[in-house]
Design a protein around this motif. Structure first.
Motif, PDB file in Angstrom:
ATOM      1  N   PHE A 193     -72.647  53.078 -33.838  1.00 17.04           N
ATOM      2  CA  PHE A 193     -73.569  51.997 -34.183  1.00 17.04           C
ATOM      3  C   PHE A 193     -73.567  51.779 -35.694  1.00 17.04           C
ATOM      4  CE2 PHE A 193     -77.885  50.532 -35.292  1.00 17.04           C
ATOM      5  CZ  PHE A 193     -77.941  49.388 -34.521  1.00 17.04           C
TER       6      PHE A 193
ATOM      7  N   SER B 184     -75.759  50.009 -38.478  1.00 21.45           N
ATOM      8  CA  SER B 184     -77.060  49.344 -38.700  1.00 21.45           C
ATOM      9  C   SER B 184     -76.926  48.114 -39.596  1.00 21.45           C
ATOM     10  CB  SER B 184     -78.054  50.330 -39.293  1.00 21.45           C
ATOM     11  OG  SER B 184     -77.570  50.817 -40.515  1.00 21.45           O
TER      12      SER B 184
ATOM     13  N   ALA C  66     -77.801  46.600 -30.134  1.00 21.71           N
ATOM     14  CA  ALA C  66     -78.694  47.750 -30.355  1.00 21.71           C
ATOM     15  C   ALA C  66     -79.008  48.455 -29.030  1.00 21.71           C
ATOM     16  CB  ALA C  66     -79.987  47.284 -31.029  1.00 21.71           C
TER      17      ALA C  66
ATOM     18  N   GLU D 121     -78.619  52.289 -27.234  1.00 18.56           N
ATOM     19  CA  GLU D 121     -79.930  52.889 -26.983  1.00 18.56           C
ATOM     20  C   GLU D 121     -80.714  53.116 -28.264  1.00 18.56           C
ATOM     21  OE1 GLU D 121     -79.360  56.263 -24.455  1.00 18.56           O
ATOM     22  OE2 GLU D 121     -78.136  55.118 -23.041  1.00 18.56           O
ATOM     23  N   ARG D 122     -80.667  52.135 -29.157  1.00 18.72           N
ATOM     24  CA  ARG D 122     -81.418  52.195 -30.416  1.00 18.72           C
ATOM     25  C   ARG D 122     -82.791  51.574 -30.171  1.00 18.72           C
ATOM     26  NH1 ARG D 122     -78.293  55.107 -34.296  1.00 18.72           N
ATOM     27  NH2 ARG D 122     -79.659  54.159 -35.857  1.00 18.72           N
TER      28      ARG D 122
ATOM     29  N   ASN E  30     -85.910  51.564 -31.769  1.00 20.14           N
ATOM     30  CA  ASN E  30     -86.644  50.795 -32.780  1.00 20.14           C
ATOM     31  C   ASN E  30     -85.970  49.458 -33.083  1.00 20.14           C
ATOM     32  OD1 ASN E  30     -88.653  52.667 -33.020  1.00 20.14           O
ATOM     33  ND2 ASN E  30     -87.656  53.771 -34.721  1.00 20.14           N
ATOM     34  N   GLU E  31     -84.665  49.520 -33.284  1.00 17.66           N
ATOM     35  CA  GLU E  31     -83.942  48.287 -33.604  1.00 17.66           C
ATOM     36  C   GLU E  31     -84.053  47.277 -32.464  1.00 17.66           C
ATOM     37  OE1 GLU E  31     -82.787  51.319 -34.023  1.00 17.66           O
ATOM     38  OE2 GLU E  31     -81.702  51.516 -35.931  1.00 17.66           O
ATOM     39  N   SER E  32     -84.019  47.784 -31.240  1.00 13.09           N
ATOM     40  CA  SER E  32     -84.097  46.879 -30.087  1.00 13.09           C
ATOM     41  C   SER E  32     -85.459  46.195 -30.016  1.00 13.09           C
ATOM     42  CB  SER E  32     -83.842  47.650 -28.788  1.00 13.09           C
ATOM     43  OG  SER E  32     -82.539  48.158 -28.762  1.00 13.09           O
TER      44      SER E  32
END
Lengths: 161, 300
Positions: free
Chosen positions: B74, B76, B108, B112-113, B115-117
């Motif tokens: 990923f 960011s 995102a 499985e991110r 917060n970003e999602s």
């Protein structure tokens, strides 16, 4: 964070009311409600519902990715009968690659994509054939009913060890 | 729905004209007795416009899934800053941004991110409010969020459901022009993420999958062309022309015609030639995608 989620959910709930009213008037999303998913396939966003009348044909252009298995199936309003005629065409040459009339009118079509291809699914509701037109056309709403094309996909299972 | 409403309006207009014409009566026949109960013509049935072909696009999740499958990490930097969306002004850029953030949500969520999602979902919701289409997030989606927020698969579910709901709701409301802009924004962002994430390597799975997007691009262009009555859609379609030239230059690995064959086990197999992309073409594609990303989406 939880408060944010709850606030968001509350807002979303409010927003849902307008959609429900409008949904009752159309057949958009018909395939999501009426066509049966088959595990282990997953829903593919290229699925589509549209208005049809007996004798009417319509085409759906989709991309099948290499390394995926696909399942195409149909669901239709009872006024349209119980079966559709279905062809898969090459998007460029428009050559017929598959015709369910040669396959006992099978109402589902499963295939493995060995290479990525853009294909056309041509769906016809049996009946008195309509004059084919190239562009869009206007049809009386009262003589049309919903037909859904469900596209599902999964990774092609690997054989052997 | 608008088409039906339009037809209703047209019909009402025609009724009005007919009524006025009857009132003005260019050829009155006073000697003819008026019937006591004048026949009332039944209105024409509502007509709906049916396209000959529907052009479908895979969702951003489907387009981006292979990145994770390919073992990439990923990044960011691919995620836009939530606070910058106030700088996105006008329906064209807001619609493009809606598609763009939908693709970022797919990105995102596939990693499985959490917060970003959720931040991106919040941004999409804000954009939906700005576009006056907050109804795209309906009860079904909310239920799924409520029931699945703690599950490992929930993020991808939110992303997918959000995408599907948006399509369904906007089609329902006959906002095809907005949907076309969102589809362009989503496709472009997905391509930006993958081309920024993948280094060219001849014959690699990821590069081949990127080359395959020539076919989804064709459907995107056809889809946009259906809505070029909209100035915004026409402009975006025009902006994508250079990209079409780059895709067009790509060749095929063979002259094998597309065919469906039946194997001994009665399985149907779709085969044919594959698209081939050279290092130079890949760089051209990557650069043009980046240029479009920065210009069309306002680089926010």
């Amino acid at each position: 964070m939880k408060l944010l989620i709850k606030s968001g959910i509350a807002l979303l709930l409010l927003g849902s009311l307008a959609t429900q009213t409008a949904n009752s008037q159309h057949c958009i999303g018909f395939h999501e409600k009426r066509c049966a998913l088959e595990e282990p396939f997953e829903y593919d966003a290229q699925s589509k519902s549209a208005l049809f009348s007996p004798g009417h044909s319509s085409e759906l252009s989709m991309v099948a990715y290499r390394g995926k298995d696909y399942r195409i199936s149909f669901c239709l309003d009872k006024n349209l009968g119980e079966q559709v005629e279905f062809q898969v065409l090459d998007s460029k040459s428009r050559e017929v690659l598959y015709d369910n009339r040669d396959d006992d009118m099978s109402q589902e079509f499963k295939f493995t994509a060995n290479s990525t291809q853009r294909i056309i699914l041509k769906v016809t509701v049996p009946g008195e054939k309509e004059e084919q037109t190239k562009g869009s056309r206007k049809v009386s709403l009262s003589k049309m009913w919903c037909l859904g094309v469900l596209v599902e996909r999964m990774n092609t299972p690997k054989l052997g060890f | 729905m608008t088409r039906i409403s339009l037809n209703a309006k047209l019909f009402a207009g025609l009724v009005m004209i007919t009524f006025l014409a009857a009132g003005c009566g260019s050829d009155p026949k006073p000697s003819t007795p008026e019937p006591k109960t004048p026949a009332i013509e039944e209105p024409d049935e509502d007509l709906v416009e049916i396209p000959a072909t529907y052009y479908q696009l895979p969702s951003p999740n489907e387009l981006l899934n292979f990145i994770k499958d390919g073992g990439l990490e990923f990044n960011s930097e691919m995620m836009s800053k939530n606070e910058n969306i106030n700088d996105i002004v006008g329906r064209k850029y807001q619609s493009l941004a809606f598609g763009r953030f939908t693709a970022q949500l797919a990105y995102a969520s596939s990693f499985e991110r959490f917060n970003e999602s959720l931040e991106t979902f919040s941004t999409i919701k804000r954009l939906a409010d700005e576009l006056d289409i907050s109804y795209v997030f309906n009860e079904m989606l909310v239920d799924r969020i409520q029931n699945n927020i703690q599950n490992a698969d929930s993020l991808e579910l939110i992303s997918n459901t959000s995408y599907f709901n948006t399509i369904t709701s906007l089609e329902e409301k006959d906002k095809g022009d907005l949907l076309a802009l969102m589809a362009a924004g989503g496709w472009l962002e997905s391509m930006y993420i993958v081309t920024q994430s993948v280094e060219y390597s001849e014959g690699s799975e990821a590069v081949m999958r990127i080359a395959d997007q020539k076919l989804t691009f064709e459907n995107l262009k056809y889809y946009l062309e259906q809505y070029t009555d909209s100035k915004d859609v026409a402009e975006v379609s025009q902006d994508l022309n250079a990209l079409g030239g780059i895709f067009e230059a790509m060749g095929a690995d063979s002259e094998t015609a597309t065919a469906i064959t039946k194997t001994e086990g009665n399985n149907m197999v779709l085969g044919g030639s594959s698209i081939v992309i050279t290092a130079e073409q890949y760089n051209n594609l990557k650069n043009e995608i980046a240029r479009l990303h920065n210009s069309i989406t306002g680089n926010v």
